[in-house]
Design a protein around this motif. Structure first.
Motif, PDB file in Angstrom:
ATOM      1  N   GLY A  39      41.218   5.659 -46.093  1.00  8.93           N
ATOM      2  CA  GLY A  39      40.185   5.296 -45.130  1.00  8.93           C
ATOM      3  C   GLY A  39      40.672   4.297 -44.102  1.00  8.93           C
ATOM      4  O   GLY A  39      41.585   3.516 -44.359  1.00  8.93           O
ATOM      5  N   ASP A  40      40.067   4.344 -42.942  1.00 10.79           N
ATOM      6  CA  ASP A  40      40.333   3.376 -41.883  1.00 10.79           C
ATOM      7  C   ASP A  40      39.016   3.151 -41.142  1.00 10.79           C
ATOM      8  O   ASP A  40      38.035   3.856 -41.381  1.00 10.79           O
ATOM      9  CB  ASP A  40      41.437   3.878 -40.941  1.00 10.79           C
ATOM     10  N   PRO A  41      38.939   2.151 -40.262  1.00  9.00           N
ATOM     11  CA  PRO A  41      37.659   1.838 -39.619  1.00  9.00           C
ATOM     12  C   PRO A  41      36.994   3.014 -38.923  1.00  9.00           C
ATOM     13  O   PRO A  41      35.786   3.228 -39.066  1.00  9.00           O
ATOM     14  CB  PRO A  41      38.030   0.726 -38.634  1.00  9.00           C
ATOM     15  N   SER A  42      37.757   3.789 -38.162  1.00 12.68           N
ATOM     16  CA  SER A  42      37.145   4.901 -37.437  1.00 12.68           C
ATOM     17  C   SER A  42      36.624   5.977 -38.392  1.00 12.68           C
ATOM     18  O   SER A  42      35.540   6.545 -38.176  1.00 12.68           O
ATOM     19  CB  SER A  42      38.155   5.518 -36.459  1.00 12.68           C
ATOM     20  N   THR A  43      37.378   6.248 -39.449  1.00 16.01           N
ATOM     21  CA  THR A  43      36.924   7.232 -40.435  1.00 16.01           C
ATOM     22  C   THR A  43      35.669   6.737 -41.134  1.00 16.01           C
ATOM     23  O   THR A  43      34.706   7.501 -41.328  1.00 16.01           O
ATOM     24  CB  THR A  43      38.029   7.499 -41.472  1.00 16.01           C
ATOM     25  N   MET A  44      35.657   5.477 -41.520  1.00 16.21           N
ATOM     26  CA  MET A  44      34.477   4.908 -42.173  1.00 16.21           C
ATOM     27  C   MET A  44      33.255   5.007 -41.266  1.00 16.21           C
ATOM     28  O   MET A  44      32.158   5.376 -41.720  1.00 16.21           O
ATOM     29  CB  MET A  44      34.758   3.453 -42.558  1.00 16.21           C
ATOM     30  N   ARG A  45      33.431   4.699 -39.997  1.00 18.76           N
ATOM     31  CA  ARG A  45      32.306   4.764 -39.057  1.00 18.76           C
ATOM     32  C   ARG A  45      31.783   6.188 -38.945  1.00 18.76           C
ATOM     33  O   ARG A  45      30.567   6.419 -38.991  1.00 18.76           O
ATOM     34  CB  ARG A  45      32.732   4.245 -37.685  1.00 18.76           C
ATOM     35  N   ARG A  46      32.699   7.159 -38.797  1.00 22.67           N
ATOM     36  CA  ARG A  46      32.276   8.552 -38.640  1.00 22.67           C
ATOM     37  C   ARG A  46      31.544   9.068 -39.876  1.00 22.67           C
ATOM     38  O   ARG A  46      30.521   9.752 -39.768  1.00 22.67           O
ATOM     39  CB  ARG A  46      33.490   9.445 -38.344  1.00 22.67           C
ATOM     40  N   VAL A  47      32.065   8.766 -41.040  1.00 20.30           N
ATOM     41  CA  VAL A  47      31.431   9.249 -42.264  1.00 20.30           C
ATOM     42  C   VAL A  47      30.051   8.616 -42.435  1.00 20.30           C
ATOM     43  O   VAL A  47      29.083   9.302 -42.795  1.00 20.30           O
ATOM     44  CB  VAL A  47      32.316   8.969 -43.491  1.00 20.30           C
ATOM     45  N   CYS A  48      29.939   7.330 -42.158  1.00 19.60           N
ATOM     46  CA  CYS A  48      28.634   6.663 -42.272  1.00 19.60           C
ATOM     47  C   CYS A  48      27.625   7.259 -41.299  1.00 19.60           C
ATOM     48  O   CYS A  48      26.459   7.500 -41.654  1.00 19.60           O
ATOM     49  CB  CYS A  48      28.777   5.165 -42.019  1.00 19.60           C
ATOM     50  N   ALA A  49      28.051   7.517 -40.078  1.00 18.57           N
ATOM     51  CA  ALA A  49      27.143   8.079 -39.074  1.00 18.57           C
ATOM     52  C   ALA A  49      26.658   9.461 -39.494  1.00 18.57           C
ATOM     53  O   ALA A  49      25.462   9.774 -39.395  1.00 18.57           O
ATOM     54  CB  ALA A  49      27.836   8.141 -37.714  1.00 18.57           C
ATOM     55  N   LEU A  50      27.574  10.284 -39.987  1.00 20.73           N
ATOM     56  CA  LEU A  50      27.201  11.634 -40.385  1.00 20.73           C
ATOM     57  C   LEU A  50      26.340  11.615 -41.645  1.00 20.73           C
ATOM     58  O   LEU A  50      25.381  12.393 -41.768  1.00 20.73           O
ATOM     59  CB  LEU A  50      28.455  12.471 -40.611  1.00 20.73           C
ATOM     60  N   ALA A  51      26.665  10.734 -42.585  1.00 20.54           N
ATOM     61  CA  ALA A  51      25.864  10.633 -43.811  1.00 20.54           C
ATOM     62  C   ALA A  51      24.442  10.199 -43.487  1.00 20.54           C
ATOM     63  O   ALA A  51      23.468  10.753 -44.015  1.00 20.54           O
ATOM     64  CB  ALA A  51      26.513   9.652 -44.782  1.00 20.54           C
ATOM     65  N   ALA A  52      24.310   9.207 -42.604  1.00 19.77           N
ATOM     66  CA  ALA A  52      22.982   8.736 -42.219  1.00 19.77           C
ATOM     67  C   ALA A  52      22.196   9.835 -41.520  1.00 19.77           C
ATOM     68  O   ALA A  52      20.994  10.027 -41.767  1.00 19.77           O
ATOM     69  CB  ALA A  52      23.108   7.504 -41.326  1.00 19.77           C
ATOM     70  N   GLU A  53      22.863  10.583 -40.669  1.00 18.18           N
ATOM     71  CA  GLU A  53      22.219  11.674 -39.942  1.00 18.18           C
ATOM     72  C   GLU A  53      21.681  12.744 -40.888  1.00 18.18           C
ATOM     73  O   GLU A  53      20.614  13.336 -40.650  1.00 18.18           O
ATOM     74  CB  GLU A  53      23.224  12.288 -38.968  1.00 18.18           C
ATOM     75  N   ARG A  54      22.395  12.982 -41.986  1.00 16.67           N
ATOM     76  CA  ARG A  54      22.015  14.048 -42.924  1.00 16.67           C
ATOM     77  C   ARG A  54      21.213  13.543 -44.120  1.00 16.67           C
ATOM     78  O   ARG A  54      20.917  14.303 -45.044  1.00 16.67           O
ATOM     79  CB  ARG A  54      23.269  14.785 -43.385  1.00 16.67           C
ATOM     80  N   GLY A  55      20.897  12.252 -44.122  1.00 13.01           N
ATOM     81  CA  GLY A  55      20.091  11.714 -45.205  1.00 13.01           C
ATOM     82  C   GLY A  55      20.828  11.565 -46.513  1.00 13.01           C
ATOM     83  O   GLY A  55      20.216  11.592 -47.590  1.00 13.01           O
ATOM     84  N   VAL A  56      22.147  11.401 -46.456  1.00 15.46           N
ATOM     85  CA  VAL A  56      22.965  11.235 -47.659  1.00 15.46           C
ATOM     86  C   VAL A  56      23.169   9.748 -47.924  1.00 15.46           C
ATOM     87  O   VAL A  56      23.508   8.991 -47.018  1.00 15.46           O
ATOM     88  CB  VAL A  56      24.334  11.941 -47.492  1.00 15.46           C
ATOM     89  N   ARG A  57      22.956   9.338 -49.172  1.00 13.41           N
ATOM     90  CA  ARG A  57      23.126   7.928 -49.532  1.00 13.41           C
ATOM     91  C   ARG A  57      24.590   7.517 -49.393  1.00 13.41           C
ATOM     92  O   ARG A  57      25.498   8.270 -49.784  1.00 13.41           O
ATOM     93  CB  ARG A  57      22.676   7.719 -50.976  1.00 13.41           C
ATOM     94  N   ILE A  58      24.824   6.329 -48.854  1.00 15.67           N
ATOM     95  CA  ILE A  58      26.176   5.819 -48.633  1.00 15.67           C
ATOM     96  C   ILE A  58      26.554   4.841 -49.739  1.00 15.67           C
ATOM     97  O   ILE A  58      25.819   3.892 -50.036  1.00 15.67           O
ATOM     98  CB  ILE A  58      26.273   5.108 -47.266  1.00 15.67           C
ATOM     99  N   GLY A  59      27.707   5.073 -50.357  1.00 15.36           N
ATOM    100  CA  GLY A  59      28.216   4.176 -51.385  1.00 15.36           C
ATOM    101  C   GLY A  59      29.604   3.697 -51.036  1.00 15.36           C
ATOM    102  O   GLY A  59      30.383   4.403 -50.383  1.00 15.36           O
ATOM    103  N   ALA A  60      29.931   2.493 -51.466  1.00 15.70           N
ATOM    104  CA  ALA A  60      31.262   1.935 -51.227  1.00 15.70           C
ATOM    105  C   ALA A  60      32.179   2.308 -52.382  1.00 15.70           C
ATOM    106  O   ALA A  60      31.909   1.945 -53.537  1.00 15.70           O
ATOM    107  CB  ALA A  60      31.182   0.416 -51.095  1.00 15.70           C
ATOM    108  N   GLN A  61      33.247   3.047 -52.074  1.00 16.13           N
ATOM    109  CA  GLN A  61      34.229   3.367 -53.103  1.00 16.13           C
ATOM    110  C   GLN A  61      35.366   2.362 -52.993  1.00 16.13           C
ATOM    111  O   GLN A  61      36.226   2.450 -52.116  1.00 16.13           O
ATOM    112  CB  GLN A  61      34.750   4.798 -52.961  1.00 16.13           C
TER     113      GLN A  61
END
Length: 252
Positions: A39-61
């Motif tokens: 992971g890197d900052p840009s990847t983390m941002r993209r995944v969070c944005a897409l997860a939020a858009e689709r209603g998927v809960r975000i967890g920190a691994q």
């Protein structure tokens, strides 16, 4: 009823490993790599944005600081340092989750740290201290193996725990994961993964690598994102769960 979680954002720079967009159309919880094993900052941002858009809960691994070894190498990190590193990773992900209008909804250790906190009380307590440091006043759930020292430490700290199981990993008769150094530790046959996933979710039962039947009570089922064809396999698992009368939804 069961939650489906997957490890996402496991790339770095130009290197990508997980099909995040496809998996986020299937899973209900996303374990997002926080930069220490992948992971890197840009990847983390993209995944969070897409997860939020689709209603998927975000967890920190969260992981040991082991980018070269993908967080799967055993490491000895002093407890205070480990707690700080856990908090650092969660805090970084929280920034991007909040920017997407969401939040970090749970924490799950990765790889060697996950396995270490099954038996190591000191390392487990350090992970929990890191969670409390990053998310003060928030009863953030901790995802992990049932009966682990991690879950014991989380309960003592007043944090909810979520029992997790793996359809694509072999288990010992004691209910722990078979080491990846052992033959057959990862189940590659898609049909077997689907059968095992349904057995866990519907019956709470699974065959250990020795053939013995073991009981696994899990509220969340992990689908590894770095498996070839992971998204297609995840769809098959979700379809099979529905057909077996299992409702798929995120844990409370």
């Amino acid at each position: 009823m069961i939650d489906l979680n997957a490890d996402l954002g496991e790339g770095f720079g130009r290197w990508t490993l997980t099909d995040d967009a496809a998996l986020l159309s299937v899973v209900t919880s996303a374990n997002v790599a926080c930069g220490f094993h992948a992971g890197d900052p840009s990847t983390m941002r993209r995944v969070c944005a897409l997860a939020a858009e689709r209603g998927v809960r975000i967890g920190a691994q969260v992981s040991y600081r082991d980018l070269a070894g993908f967080g799967r190498r055993a490491m000895d990190v002093p407890p205070d340092e480990l707690a700080d590193e856990i908090a650092y990773q969660i805090g970084a992900l929280q920034v991007f989750a909040q920017a997407a209008g969401a939040k970090v909804g749970y924490v799950k250790p990765h790889g060697a740290l996950y396995n270490r906190t099954v038996h190591d009380e000191e390392q487990a307590a350090a992970v929990v201290r890191g969670v409390r440091l990053a998310l003060p006043g928030t009863p953030s759930p901790v995802l992990g193996l049932p009966g682990s020292r991690l879950h014991e430490a989380a309960r003592r700290a007043g944090l909810p725990v979520v029992a997790e199981a793996f359809g694509d990993r072999a288990y010992t008769p004691e209910g722990t994961l078979l080491s990846r150094r052992e033959p057959g530790a990862v189940v590659h046959d898609p049909d077997a993964v689907v059968r095992r996933s349904v057995g866990i979710a519907r019956d709470g039962l699974l065959a250990a690598h020795t053939g013995e039947r073991i009981r696994l009570r899990a509220r969340s089922l992990c689908l590894h994102g770095d498996t070839p064809g992971a998204a297609d396999l995840a769809r098959r698992v979700r379809t099979a769960l529905r057909a077996a009368g299992v409702r798929v939804e995120a844990f409370a």
